[in-house]
Design an enzyme around this catalytic site. Structure first.
Site, PDB file in Angstrom:
ATOM      1  N   THR A  69       0.917  -1.304  -0.123  1.00 18.97           N
ATOM      2  CA  THR A  69      -0.102   0.170  -0.128  1.00 18.97           C
ATOM      3  C   THR A  69       0.802   1.294  -0.038  1.00 18.97           C
ATOM      4  OG1 THR A  69      -1.786   1.126   0.939  1.00 18.97           O
ATOM      5  CG2 THR A  69      -0.282   0.015   2.466  1.00 18.97           C
ATOM      6  N   LYS A  73       3.090   1.266  -4.120  1.00 20.13           N
ATOM      7  CA  LYS A  73       2.327   0.511  -5.093  1.00 20.13           C
ATOM      8  C   LYS A  73       3.031   0.658  -6.441  1.00 20.13           C
ATOM      9  CE  LYS A  73      -2.325   0.613  -3.352  1.00 20.13           C
ATOM     10  NZ  LYS A  73      -3.499   0.860  -3.792  1.00 20.13           N
ATOM     11  N   GLU A  85      -1.091  -8.621 -16.364  1.00 18.21           N
ATOM     12  CA  GLU A  85      -1.449  -7.462 -17.328  1.00 18.21           C
ATOM     13  C   GLU A  85      -2.053  -6.154 -16.526  1.00 18.21           C
ATOM     14  OE1 GLU A  85      -1.321  -7.424 -20.413  1.00 18.21           O
ATOM     15  OE2 GLU A  85      -3.094  -6.581 -21.176  1.00 18.21           O
ATOM     16  N   GLY A 134     -12.993  10.824 -11.693  1.00 20.52           N
ATOM     17  CA  GLY A 134     -11.587  10.632 -10.851  1.00 20.52           C
ATOM     18  C   GLY A 134     -10.850   9.768 -11.592  1.00 20.52           C
ATOM     19  N   ALA A 135      -9.394  10.101 -11.599  1.00 23.65           N
ATOM     20  CA  ALA A 135      -8.538   9.378 -12.310  1.00 23.65           C
ATOM     21  C   ALA A 135      -7.200   9.103 -11.444  1.00 23.65           C
ATOM     22  CB  ALA A 135      -8.211  10.316 -13.807  1.00 23.65           C
ATOM     23  N   GLY A 136      -7.263   8.792 -10.221  1.00 20.39           N
ATOM     24  CA  GLY A 136      -6.114   8.648  -9.363  1.00 20.39           C
ATOM     25  C   GLY A 136      -5.967   7.116  -9.382  1.00 20.39           C
ATOM     26  N   ALA A 138      -7.074   4.475  -7.625  1.00 24.70           N
ATOM     27  CA  ALA A 138      -8.185   3.576  -7.997  1.00 24.70           C
ATOM     28  C   ALA A 138      -8.976   3.700  -8.984  1.00 24.70           C
ATOM     29  CB  ALA A 138      -9.216   3.981  -6.628  1.00 24.70           C
ATOM     30  N   GLY A 246     -18.659   1.754  -1.302  1.00 24.58           N
ATOM     31  CA  GLY A 246     -17.496   1.229  -1.275  1.00 24.58           C
ATOM     32  C   GLY A 246     -16.922  -0.142  -0.826  1.00 24.58           C
TER      33      GLY A 246
HETATM   34  N1  LIG Z   1     -13.330   0.510  -1.436  1.00 26.22           N
HETATM   35  C1  LIG Z   1     -11.984   0.029  -1.656  1.00 26.22           C
HETATM   36  O1  LIG Z   1     -11.678  -1.046  -1.741  1.00 26.22           O
HETATM   37  C2  LIG Z   1     -10.882   1.151  -2.124  1.00 26.22           C
HETATM   38  C3  LIG Z   1      -9.783   0.790  -2.699  1.00 26.22           C
HETATM   39  C4  LIG Z   1      -8.883   1.909  -3.030  1.00 26.22           C
HETATM   40  C5  LIG Z   1      -9.141   3.178  -2.820  1.00 26.22           C
HETATM   41  N2  LIG Z   1     -10.429   3.444  -2.231  1.00 26.22           N
HETATM   42  C6  LIG Z   1     -10.681   4.983  -2.053  1.00 26.22           C
HETATM   43  O2  LIG Z   1     -10.635   5.586  -3.250  1.00 26.22           O
HETATM   44  C7  LIG Z   1     -10.451   7.044  -3.045  1.00 26.22           C
HETATM   45  C8  LIG Z   1      -9.387   7.376  -3.850  1.00 26.22           C
HETATM   46  O3  LIG Z   1      -7.912   6.746  -3.704  1.00 26.22           O
HETATM   47  P1  LIG Z   1      -6.734   6.756  -4.594  1.00 26.22           P
HETATM   48  O4  LIG Z   1      -5.794   6.006  -4.143  1.00 26.22           O
HETATM   49  O5  LIG Z   1      -7.266   6.693  -6.048  1.00 26.22           O
HETATM   50  O6  LIG Z   1      -6.421   8.432  -4.357  1.00 26.22           O
HETATM   51  P2  LIG Z   1      -5.726   9.066  -5.302  1.00 26.22           P
HETATM   52  O7  LIG Z   1      -4.617   8.465  -6.300  1.00 26.22           O
HETATM   53  O8  LIG Z   1      -4.871  10.287  -4.606  1.00 26.22           O
HETATM   54  O9  LIG Z   1      -6.598   9.996  -6.544  1.00 26.22           O
HETATM   55  C9  LIG Z   1      -7.486  10.912  -5.764  1.00 26.22           C
HETATM   56  C10 LIG Z   1      -8.544  11.297  -6.582  1.00 26.22           C
HETATM   57  O10 LIG Z   1      -9.649  11.922  -6.265  1.00 26.22           O
HETATM   58  C11 LIG Z   1      -9.717  13.283  -6.857  1.00 26.22           C
HETATM   59  N3  LIG Z   1      -9.770  14.258  -5.752  1.00 26.22           N
HETATM   60  C12 LIG Z   1      -9.180  14.452  -4.490  1.00 26.22           C
HETATM   61  N4  LIG Z   1      -9.663  15.676  -4.177  1.00 26.22           N
HETATM   62  C13 LIG Z   1     -10.541  15.962  -5.067  1.00 26.22           C
HETATM   63  C14 LIG Z   1     -11.361  17.470  -4.673  1.00 26.22           C
HETATM   64  N5  LIG Z   1     -11.150  17.932  -3.469  1.00 26.22           N
HETATM   65  N6  LIG Z   1     -12.005  17.563  -5.719  1.00 26.22           N
HETATM   66  C15 LIG Z   1     -12.136  16.894  -6.934  1.00 26.22           C
HETATM   67  N7  LIG Z   1     -11.568  15.640  -7.051  1.00 26.22           N
HETATM   68  C16 LIG Z   1     -10.655  15.431  -6.167  1.00 26.22           C
HETATM   69  C17 LIG Z   1      -8.118  13.314  -7.491  1.00 26.22           C
HETATM   70  O11 LIG Z   1      -8.180  14.286  -8.516  1.00 26.22           O
HETATM   71  P3  LIG Z   1      -7.084  15.104  -9.040  1.00 26.22           P
HETATM   72  O12 LIG Z   1      -6.339  13.961  -9.989  1.00 26.22           O
HETATM   73  O13 LIG Z   1      -7.275  16.207  -9.861  1.00 26.22           O
HETATM   74  O14 LIG Z   1      -5.764  15.128  -7.989  1.00 26.22           O
HETATM   75  C18 LIG Z   1      -8.163  11.755  -8.108  1.00 26.22           C
HETATM   76  O15 LIG Z   1      -8.943  11.845  -9.186  1.00 26.22           O
HETATM   77  C19 LIG Z   1      -9.988   7.002  -1.485  1.00 26.22           C
HETATM   78  O16 LIG Z   1     -11.402   7.513  -0.840  1.00 26.22           O
HETATM   79  C20 LIG Z   1      -9.575   5.612  -1.333  1.00 26.22           C
HETATM   80  O17 LIG Z   1      -9.905   5.467   0.107  1.00 26.22           O
HETATM   81  C21 LIG Z   1     -11.199   2.576  -1.825  1.00 26.22           C
END
Ligand SMILES: NC(=O)c1ccc[n+]([C@@H]2O[C@H](COP(=O)([O-])OP(=O)(O)OC[C@H]3O[C@@H](n4cnc5c(N)ncnc54)[C@H](OP(=O)(O)O)[C@@H]3O)[C@@H](O)[C@H]2O)c1
Length: 264
Positions: A69, A73, A85, A134-136, A138, A246
């Site tokens: 984590t 990663k 893949e 979202g494009a982070g 996850a 989630g």
């Molecule tokens: N349910 C599950 O099993 C699971 C698994 C993994 C992750 N998650 C959850 O998924 C979420 C994202 O995690 P991640 O690892 O993908 O994080 P990350 O890589 O930091 O990506 C965050 C995403 O959220 C956007 N964002 C953050 N703050 C924002 C705001 N104030 N306004 C608009 N967009 C915003 C970011 O946009 P920008 O690109 O513009 O910064 C990006 O698209 C977290 O809540 C995490 O806990 C859940």
């Protein structure tokens, strides 16, 4: 309480910090509930020590594998013998299997978990028009997984619009049968709307999209786990939409992760 013996397969979750990690508890419950003799512990690993820790895990013969984590990663990719893949497409690995010869195979099960959660909720992905916010990390995993699962259209929007366009293009190249777009979506015309951002975790967060425009027959799905019913899911439910929290992704990920490390 898990009874750990010399026959127990051992797993770790490598991260920094580790205080917030709950995946170890959930995986231990998952194994215990299925009578699988395996136990998981977080391991606090600083980035500088990751290569040494992986070299050690290779020679520990009762280790079945490990999760990775934040912040490992992406860095772990270069330290493995092979990457699946999904991990290659996403550009990040979150679970690794240790084979008996000490070789390490990693992959990304975030997307499999998300799709598994939708399937468990009875959602039809094949042919669906998907709107993803979202494009982070996850978001990348989920976009490729939705295309792999047969989505017909995938529109991605993100606060940083260039990341949405880049991801849409990459998914389109990998899955040409899925029409992808990284721009402003038509919220009313989607079958599945997904929040992959962290919006909804904090009080006062904006909604990821205007849920009042969703068609009542659409599905709204979340990655945010706490709160279980985010404002986005509540607004979608008020429109009459089916909602998938989630937690569904997390539960399906446990199955995908134990499959990957050979403990299904
Ligand atoms: N349910 C599950 O099993 C699971 C698994 C993994 C992750 N998650 C959850 O998924 C979420 C994202 O995690 P991640 O690892 O993908 O994080 P990350 O890589 O930091 O990506 C965050 C995403 O959220 C956007 N964002 C953050 N703050 C924002 C705001 N104030 N306004 C608009 N967009 C915003 C970011 O946009 P920008 O690109 O513009 O910064 C990006 O698209 C977290 O809540 C995490 O806990 C859940």
């Amino acid at each position: 309480m898990t009874r750990i013996t010399g026959k127990t397969r051992i797993l770790f979750i490598l991260g920094e910090p580790v205080a917030h990690i709950i995946g170890s508890t959930l995986l231990n419950e998952h194994f215990a509930g299925r009578g699988i003799d395996a136990a998981v512990s977080p391991l606090h690993v600083a980035p500088v020590d990751l290569p040494k820790v992986l070299a050690t895990l290779r020679i520990l013969r009762n280790v079945a594998g490990f999760g990775v984590t934040i912040p490992h990663k992406i860095a772990v990719l270069d330290l493995l013998d092979s990457v699946g893949e999904r991990g290659r497409l996403v550009g990040a690995v979150n679970f690794v299997r240790r084979h008996p010869d000490g070789s390490l195979h990693g992959d990304n099960v975030d997307g499999l978990g998300f799709v598994g959660g939708l399937i468990a909720a009875g959602v039809e992905i094949r042919g669906a028009r998907v709107l993803q916010v979202g494009a982070g990390g996850a978001g990348r995993a989920i976009a490729f997984a939705m295309a792999e699962a047969g989505a017909a259209e995938l529109t991605i929007m993100n606060r940083s619009a260039d990341k949405a366009r880049e991801l849409a293009a990459a998914v389109g190249r990998a899955y040409p049968t899925c029409r992808t777009d990284g721009g402003e979506p038509d919220t009313a015309a989607c079958d599945i709307a997904i929040n992959t951002t962290s919006l909804g975790m904090k009080d006062g967060d904006a909604l990821p999209l205007d849920a009042s425009r969703l068609a009542p027959g659409a599905v709204a799905a979340e990655v945010v786990m706490t709160p279980e019913v985010t404002p986005f899911l509540a607004a979608a439910a008020a429109r009459g939409c089916k909602t998938v929290p989630g937690k569904a992704m997390l539960l399906a990920q446990l199955r995908a992760a134990s499959d990957l490390v050979g403990l299904a």
